[in-house]
Design a protein around this motif. Sequence first.
Motif, short mmCIF file in Angstrom:
data_model
loop_
_atom_site.label_atom_id
_atom_site.label_comp_id
_atom_site.label_asym_id
_atom_site.label_seq_id
_atom_site.Cartn_x
_atom_site.Cartn_y
_atom_site.Cartn_z
N PHE A 1 29.31 45.84 46.86
CA PHE A 1 28.87 46.56 46.03
C PHE A 1 27.11 46.58 45.73
O PHE A 1 26.44 47.63 45.39
CB PHE A 1 29.54 46.63 44.71
CG PHE A 1 30.99 47.15 44.85
CD1 PHE A 1 31.27 48.28 45.37
CD2 PHE A 1 32.09 46.54 44.34
CE1 PHE A 1 32.57 48.82 45.57
CE2 PHE A 1 33.44 46.59 44.58
CZ PHE A 1 33.60 48.15 45.33
N TYR B 1 35.98 52.21 41.94
CA TYR B 1 35.32 52.72 43.13
C TYR B 1 36.12 53.78 43.64
O TYR B 1 35.82 55.08 43.95
CB TYR B 1 34.85 51.73 44.37
CG TYR B 1 34.10 52.21 45.27
CD1 TYR B 1 32.76 52.53 45.21
CD2 TYR B 1 34.57 52.64 46.70
CE1 TYR B 1 32.03 53.32 46.20
CE2 TYR B 1 33.95 53.32 47.45
CZ TYR B 1 32.59 53.75 47.47
OH TYR B 1 31.85 54.20 48.38
N LEU C 1 28.41 47.39 41.16
CA LEU C 1 29.21 48.63 41.37
C LEU C 1 28.78 49.57 40.17
O LEU C 1 28.50 50.81 40.52
CB LEU C 1 30.87 48.34 40.91
CG LEU C 1 31.61 49.56 40.75
CD1 LEU C 1 31.72 50.34 42.31
CD2 LEU C 1 33.07 49.22 40.38
N LEU D 1 27.31 53.28 41.49
CA LEU D 1 27.95 54.52 40.78
C LEU D 1 26.98 55.27 40.03
O LEU D 1 27.03 56.51 40.11
CB LEU D 1 29.08 54.28 40.08
CG LEU D 1 30.33 53.72 40.84
CD1 LEU D 1 31.67 53.82 39.95
CD2 LEU D 1 30.55 54.30 42.10
#
Lengths: 129, 402
Positions: free
Chosen positions: B283, B187, B227, B231
Motif C-alpha cells: 500500500f 481497499y 493505505l 485512498l
Amino acid sequence: MPAPIGRRDKDGKTAMQVMLLIHADESAWPRMPEAERNAAMAAYGAYTEALRAAGALVNANRLMPAGTAHTVRLVNGAPQVLDGPYAETREQLGGYYLIEVPDMATALRWAARCPGAGHGVVEARPVMA
Amino acid sequence: MTAASLAAERAARDSYGRLLAWLAARGRDIAQAEDALADAFAAALATWPRDGVPDKPEAWLLTAARRRLLDGHRRRATASAAEPTLRHAALLAEEPEPDAIPDHRLALLLACAAPEVERAAQAPLMLQVVLGLDAARIASAFLVSPAAMGQRLVRAKRRIAASGARFALPGREGVAARLPAVLDAIYAAYAAGAQDPADGGALAGEALWLARIAAALAPEEAEALGLAALLLHLEARRPAARDTAGHYVPLSDQPPEAWDGAMQAEAEALLRRAFALGAPGRFQWEAAVQSVHAARRVTGRTDWAAILLLYDALLAATASPVVALNRAVALAEAGGVAAGLAALRSLGADGRLAGYQPFWAAMASLAARAGETAEAEAARLRAAGLATDPAVRDFLLRLSPS
C-alpha cells in the motif's frame, strides 16, 4: 431466490444460462437525435462483442416495438387473439441476451455492463436447467 | 432538520462504531449490540427533540443501549442461568467513564476480517458494523441484491458469535498478523465504492473513513498509514475524472487544479510517517505512485521513471497481473511505446486479464500510439464493451470530446 441450478460444461466447470431481459421506454428511441441513436447502437455492438469474446454469448436479439405484439389465450376453449403486448407498461421488453456464465455474480456483472442498464432496466433470470 | 435530529445524526456518524465496538466487546455478539444501539438511536430521536440534547450524547446513547442489552441478558439468564450470559451481564453493568469511552474499533475491524468470516463478507461487514451503513446501500456497490447482502451479513455475524470472538485487541504482534486482511478488505470496499457512482461515490468516502480509523488506531503499522495515504490520493482525484458536462477525463488530461490539494497534503504527511517506520509494503508503494502523479501539480510533469521503479517493486512483491498491467503502461511512458506494448501483449497471453476493462483500454491506447491501428480498434471496442460506467464507455467509443 431459489438456488440457480448449475450444470457442468464440457471442461467440468459449473455453468448456468441466464437471460438478460432489457426493459426500456421504447418511445424514447424514435425521439432520440440520430447521433445519440448511433451512440447507443455502438455501445450495444461493443457489449455484444465483449460477451462473444468472453465466450459468454449464447444468443441475443432485439425485438420489434411492443405495438407489433399479439397475445393469444384460450377463452372457454377457443383461442382469443388481442393486439398489443401482455402488459401495458411504460417500460417494455425490447431485447434480450442469453448468456452462459459460471454463476449469478458473473451474470450480474454482465447485466451492469449492458447499455440497457443505463437507459432502462436489465432483468437477470436464470434459465431452468 | 431540527437541532436534535442533527445532533443525533452527528453522534451517529462519529460514534456509531465506537459505541458498537464497546457494546460488542462487553456483550460478545455483534447482532445483539446492533439491535440495542438501533433502539438507543430510536429513543434519542424520540426524546431529544422533546427534552433537549443531553450534554454528553455519546454517553447517553451508550447508557440506553447498555440497558437494552442488559435487559436481554437478564431475560436469557433467568431462562437458562447460563454462566457466560451472567458474566457478560456483569461486564455490561460496569458504568463506562463518559469522557473516556475506550475506542475498540480496531478490535471490531479485526473481528470483521477474521478467517471465519467469508472473504466476500469482510468489506461489507466493516461498512455496516463500524460505520452503521445499511445492507441495501452496501449491496448495490458490491453488485448483489439487498436480500443476498443481508443474508451474507447475518451469516457473518453468526460465525463471529459462534467463534466466541472476544473483540479484545490482541498484542502488537497479533494486530500486525491480522491487519493485512483488514487493510485488504478496506481497499476492496473503496474499489467497490469508487466504481459505484450512487450518491456521488459516497461509499468510497466511507471506505476512506475506515482507512483513517485503521491508521489512527494502528499508528505504528506502516501499511495502515500507507493505505490511508493511497485512498486519500485516489479520493483527491476522483471528482476530476469528470468534466462539468459529465464526460470522463483520464488522469493524463486532468488539470491538477481540479485535485483536492488538502487531501493530497494529508496523504503526503501520512506517507512520510509510514516510510519513517521502515516497513515498506504494497500500500505504501501504491500510495507513492499516486504521490508521483500528484507532484505534477508542482512540477508540471510526471516522473514515469520513478513510477516504473515503484511498479517493479510492487510486481516483485505481489506478482499481480493488475500491477503488471500498470507497470507496462509506465514502461511505455518511461522506456518507449514499443516496449510497453510488447509487455502488454505478453500479459494478454496470460488470460487472467481477458475480462479486465482497463487492460483493453491500455492496449487500445498503446497500440494506437504504436500505429497498430487494427489492434487498437479491436481493443478499444473490447474495452467499451466491458465498461460499466457509461461515461467511460462513451469516452472509449469516442462519443465524448476529450
